[in-house]
Design a protein around this motif. Sequence first.
Motif, short mmCIF file in Angstrom:
data_model
loop_
_atom_site.label_atom_id
_atom_site.label_comp_id
_atom_site.label_asym_id
_atom_site.label_seq_id
_atom_site.Cartn_x
_atom_site.Cartn_y
_atom_site.Cartn_z
N SER B 21 0.94 -0.84 -0.18
CA SER B 21 -0.13 0.05 0.32
C SER B 21 1.07 1.04 -0.06
N LYS B 28 -1.83 -2.98 6.46
CA LYS B 28 -1.29 -3.54 5.55
C LYS B 28 -1.16 -4.77 6.56
N VAL B 158 -3.43 -4.93 -2.69
CA VAL B 158 -3.50 -3.91 -2.89
C VAL B 158 -4.22 -3.65 -1.36
N THR B 160 -6.85 -0.24 0.76
CA THR B 160 -6.29 1.41 0.43
C THR B 160 -7.39 1.23 1.95
N VAL B 170 -2.24 4.70 -3.25
CA VAL B 170 -2.47 4.12 -3.60
C VAL B 170 -2.08 3.53 -5.14
N GLU B 173 0.87 3.22 -6.00
CA GLU B 173 1.61 2.26 -5.50
C GLU B 173 0.82 1.14 -7.08
#
Lengths: 320, 271
Positions: B21, B28, B158, B160, B170, B173
């Motif tokens: 993230s 996370k 991922v 968020t 994000v 990312e």
Amino acid sequence: MEEVPHDCPGADSAQAGRGASCQGCPNQRLCASGAGAASDPAIEEIKEKMKTVKHKILVLSGKGGVGKSTFSAHLAHGLAEDENTQVALLDIDICGPSIPKIMGLEGEQVHQSGSGWSPVFLEDNLGVMSVGFLLSSPDDAVIWRGPKKNGMIKQFLRDVDWGEVDYLIVDTPPGTSDEHLSVVQYLAAAHIDGAVIITTPQEVSLQDVRKEISFCHKVKLPIIGVVENMSGFICPKCQKESQIFPPTTGGAEAMCQDLKIPLLGKVPLDPRIGKSCDKGQSFLVEAPDSPATVTYRSIIQRIQEFCSQRLPEGENLVGS
Amino acid sequence: MEAAAEPGNLAGVRHIVLVLSGKGGVGKSTISTELALALRHAGKKVGILDVDLCGPSIPRMLRVQGRAVHQGDSGWVPVFVDREQSISLMSVGFLLEQPDEAVVWRGPKKNALIKQFVSDVAWGQLDCLVVDTPPGTSDEHMAVVDALRPYSPLGALVVTTPQAVSVGDVRRELTFCRKVGLRVIGLVENMSGFVCPHCSECTNIFSRGGGEELARHAGVPFLGSVPLDPELTRSLEDGRDFIQDFPDSPAFPALSSIAQKILSQTPAGLS
């Protein structure tokens, strides 16, 4: 990126080039010559540049997402409400700059002037600088390793035309790594007033904050105090309070007592805080009646008091 | 396993999933831990590699703080979290003498340790290795992606939160994943809403829907929303296995379904 031997003593240490692990390192001769120990000339240049900046405050937290940027932004907003106070906000979160969004300055660009980069001004007395202003699209990722990030921070401190500033607030990324070491080193000669450390009440966050405090001690950075964010949630429907992030180990209060550092305040969770940040507005103005606003204002006042007691050297001679 | 391009300590690992993230504090480590627990409930053997060197939180969440890592014949032996040895963990937290000690390291030193974590931990046979990362797109991320590349990781999860500020990080990312050639398994939205324990009113503290919208916009799969649950925070704080303790938590179905979606994926590529 070349690898550093596992037990590298560091280029600036007395053991540089002489340690057991230096055997066979391609930089051994260079390190042994003492070239690595020479301090970066930028430190002196930054000291010169920072002569017009009275107070420098770092906003730190070991953990991410606890509200560093929200706090930094609102500290800036709060201080700048007095139109005679010049405030500068510097975002050194190179890989995740959120200050442009929170300040409602997304899509703004930095201009180059004769005296360096100009910050983006939100108000006449509130200038903002962030790597976000240097990116061309919101999808742009800054995939940089340490040295490149350090170079950017150096440029922010040395090459931005900050002008006459009462408060420079530096918002940092989570952790205790390149960005933190760099900003402290570059500002070493310019004198930092201190650090405000942000946490949330849970132990998982406090555990990282203790590391951040130990970092401050290691680099001899004074601690202004700790702010506990997201401390309790008041349901907008039934007005009852719940602990979303329960302080299982006594929260920041117990930690501060334990470590003998001041607790500046506990800011409750108000859904309007996040909303104002998404819209890029000052929460202090949007929700003046919120308990969070009241706490914010008292914290800002305590920070001002702390700074006024620590006037930079020479101030007494020039002042009055 | 076919993906093992070269023999090594990861040869017995079937799937490797990175949890990423751009933003910090979005959960996370929580998602990594819960995902590991959910996989374990599905009868799988799981390893967790915590490459957050400056702020390792998983040892505390799994209540294995203060344990030491031993050196075995084939490398570092990870710490087993449960008696059945179905979850093993490696973290810099196990290498610190003092829990409050700060790891004040610059990039090159962090990269060297991550390389060691990837090559020198004797994981044995695992169905899935979950790699938890620090926030951002910098040294740790490049180091771990580079080091894992020969083992063809399944991809990245991922994480968020729903606010626009988090969603912005994000997006960056996702660009990172594209640039380094890491497949995005999907997006997980964490902390979607808070159900008041007093009146059951659901408040979207961090607004809502941002994750799903972003997934659609970026053309990546949306794996689900995980609601904020104070019981869950508390159980993680206490280091309890919340999936065993709280199967009724509103977060549980969300996580099991995410775990199932990962298990149903086929290995990314057989290079």
